[in-house]
Design an enzyme around this catalytic site. Structure first.
Site, PDB file in Angstrom:
ATOM      1  N   ASN A 117     127.816 113.983 107.896  1.00  0.00           N
ATOM      2  CA  ASN A 117     128.182 114.634 106.649  1.00  0.00           C
ATOM      3  C   ASN A 117     129.695 114.799 106.547  1.00  0.00           C
ATOM      4  O   ASN A 117     130.387 114.901 107.561  1.00  0.00           O
ATOM      5  CB  ASN A 117     127.507 116.001 106.548  1.00  0.00           C
ATOM      6  CG  ASN A 117     125.994 115.892 106.613  1.00  0.00           C
ATOM      7  OD1 ASN A 117     125.428 114.863 106.255  1.00  0.00           O
ATOM      8  ND2 ASN A 117     125.340 116.934 107.080  1.00  0.00           N
ATOM      9  N   HIS A 134     132.039 110.465 109.727  1.00  0.00           N
ATOM     10  CA  HIS A 134     132.440 109.751 108.516  1.00  0.00           C
ATOM     11  C   HIS A 134     133.639 110.393 107.833  1.00  0.00           C
ATOM     12  O   HIS A 134     133.902 110.106 106.660  1.00  0.00           O
ATOM     13  CB  HIS A 134     131.256 109.670 107.546  1.00  0.00           C
ATOM     14  CG  HIS A 134     130.130 108.858 108.081  1.00  0.00           C
ATOM     15  ND1 HIS A 134     128.831 108.973 107.629  1.00  0.00           N
ATOM     16  CD2 HIS A 134     130.091 107.906 109.056  1.00  0.00           C
ATOM     17  CE1 HIS A 134     128.047 108.137 108.292  1.00  0.00           C
ATOM     18  NE2 HIS A 134     128.791 107.482 109.162  1.00  0.00           N
ATOM     19  N   CYS A 145     150.440 103.110 103.950  1.00  0.00           N
ATOM     20  CA  CYS A 145     151.272 103.654 105.028  1.00  0.00           C
ATOM     21  C   CYS A 145     150.490 104.510 106.019  1.00  0.00           C
ATOM     22  O   CYS A 145     151.013 104.887 107.066  1.00  0.00           O
ATOM     23  CB  CYS A 145     152.439 104.458 104.457  1.00  0.00           C
ATOM     24  SG  CYS A 145     151.964 106.020 103.664  1.00  0.00           S
ATOM     25  N   SER A 237     118.518 113.625 109.327  1.00  0.00           N
ATOM     26  CA  SER A 237     119.010 112.267 109.120  1.00  0.00           C
ATOM     27  C   SER A 237     117.860 111.269 109.196  1.00  0.00           C
ATOM     28  O   SER A 237     117.041 111.329 110.117  1.00  0.00           O
ATOM     29  CB  SER A 237     120.067 111.902 110.170  1.00  0.00           C
ATOM     30  OG  SER A 237     120.479 110.551 110.016  1.00  0.00           O
ATOM     31  N   SER A 238     117.834 110.350 108.240  1.00  0.00           N
ATOM     32  CA  SER A 238     116.838 109.284 108.277  1.00  0.00           C
ATOM     33  C   SER A 238     117.252 108.171 109.229  1.00  0.00           C
ATOM     34  O   SER A 238     116.468 107.270 109.507  1.00  0.00           O
ATOM     35  CB  SER A 238     116.653 108.693 106.875  1.00  0.00           C
ATOM     36  OG  SER A 238     117.861 108.090 106.429  1.00  0.00           O
ATOM     37  N   ASN A 262     113.196 116.094 110.586  1.00  0.00           N
ATOM     38  CA  ASN A 262     113.578 115.465 109.321  1.00  0.00           C
ATOM     39  C   ASN A 262     112.364 115.390 108.408  1.00  0.00           C
ATOM     40  O   ASN A 262     111.246 115.174 108.874  1.00  0.00           O
ATOM     41  CB  ASN A 262     114.113 114.048 109.561  1.00  0.00           C
ATOM     42  CG  ASN A 262     114.717 113.438 108.318  1.00  0.00           C
ATOM     43  OD1 ASN A 262     115.731 113.913 107.808  1.00  0.00           O
ATOM     44  ND2 ASN A 262     114.102 112.390 107.791  1.00  0.00           N
ATOM     45  N   GLY A 264     110.223 113.305 106.289  1.00  0.00           N
ATOM     46  CA  GLY A 264     109.992 111.883 106.101  1.00  0.00           C
ATOM     47  C   GLY A 264     110.317 111.083 107.350  1.00  0.00           C
ATOM     48  O   GLY A 264     110.828 111.608 108.344  1.00  0.00           O
TER      49      GLY A 264
END
Length: 298
Positions: A117, A134, A145, A237-238, A262, A264
């Site tokens: 995230n 990320h 630069c 997280s998938s 999670n 799913g």
């Protein structure tokens, strides 16, 4: 500590049906193990930040790095949306799950957090050992630069060039925010963008876009954490993209027990010793609470 852990037969468990069983099995798996936590967008949905791939998420098409650098009009459109969206992400507050992980770190149970995230909510909650895999919404980088500035500083420049834009958009429509701090708005043709103050180069949020590589030193630091831990907990997280899945695969190769929380299916389910189909906040809050003991009746 013996890292080996047999894969549980039929390890998926719907915690909504048997919440106590799920928490106890998770507690047993992580007990006395230095746990590395890997988090994804499902970690932050209870803070009002949507995810990309949750069961109830609308279809989304994340921007790619190639789109951003290849089309000036696309770039202007993106920055107009981000100029509204980043404020909503900045105002988001950690939820119970973030606070639970910070508490588990203070207690010595959690070694570190690797998050996919960009919302900084783990840091806001008090977690100290965090790798923002990320990047974060709060910094902007120059592609020429390499200089970095805060998103606050860029907002001041854009406000001067586009007076009242963010306020007008927010007042005119119910703004939906994407997981990368992008506001879902359409009318941006009058927005004016600026370049780097030092070289007039292209400015980009200091976020790893789809099609872009995570900085190698960040990846190396994350792999080092995997090798130092005794257990891995994936939360929200998938694991659809390799960015996060590679750490789960490394842990499995090292015979490190893996638990996944999670809603799913995930691409890491085959490696999990325990999979809980549940929301992060409820599970992590229960995990951080003292274990309940059962008193026998005389």
């Amino acid at each position: 500590m013996d890292r080996s852990s047999s894969r549980a037969s039929g390890s998926g468990l719907n915690i909504r049906d048997r919440p106590h069983d799920g928490i106890e099995r998770l507690r047993e798996l992580l007990d006395n193990r230095r746990t590395l936590v890997i988090t994804g967008a499902g970690m932050s949905t209870d803070s009002g930040i949507p995810d990309y791939r949750g069961p109830k998420s609308p279809p989304r098409t994340p921007m790619t790095f190639q789109q951003f650098i290849g089309d000036p009009d696309f770039r202007r459109h993106y920055w107009a949306r981000n100029h509204v969206g980043w404020r909503h992400m900045d105002a988001a507050m950690p939820n119970a799950g973030h606070r639970a992980l910070a508490g588990l770190e203070r207690a010595g149970s959690v070694r570190a957090v690797i998050t996919q995230n960009v919302d900084l909510l783990h840091t806001k909650a008090g977690s100290r050992q965090v790798i923002d895999l990320h990047g974060t919404y709060a910094r902007v980088a120059c592609l020429s630069c390499g200089r970095r500035v805060s998103r606050y500083a860029l907002a001041e420049r854009l406000d001067r060039l586009n007076p009242g834009f963010a306020e007008t958009v927010a007042a005119a429509t119910s703004v939906e925010i994407a997981p990368d701090a992008d506001a879902i708005i359409s009318s941006t043709e009058h927005f004016r963008m600026v370049g780097c103050e030092h070289c007039d180069g292209i400015l980009k949020p200091d976020i790893v876009y789809f099609g872009e590589s995570v900085p190698p030193e960040r990846v190396a630091a994350a792999f080092e954490l995997v090798e130092q831990c005794d257990a891995v907990l994936v939360a929200g997280s998938s694991l659809t993209v390799m960015s996060g899945l590679r750490f789960v695969r490394r842990a499995a190769k090292l015979a490190i027990p893996i638990a996944i929380v999670n809603r799913g299916r995930t691409r890491g389910d085959e490696f999990a010793s325990l999979k809980l189909d549940a929301g992060c906040s409820d599970v992590l809050t229960a995990l951080a609470a003292p274990a309940r003991t059962t008193r026998s009746r005389d």
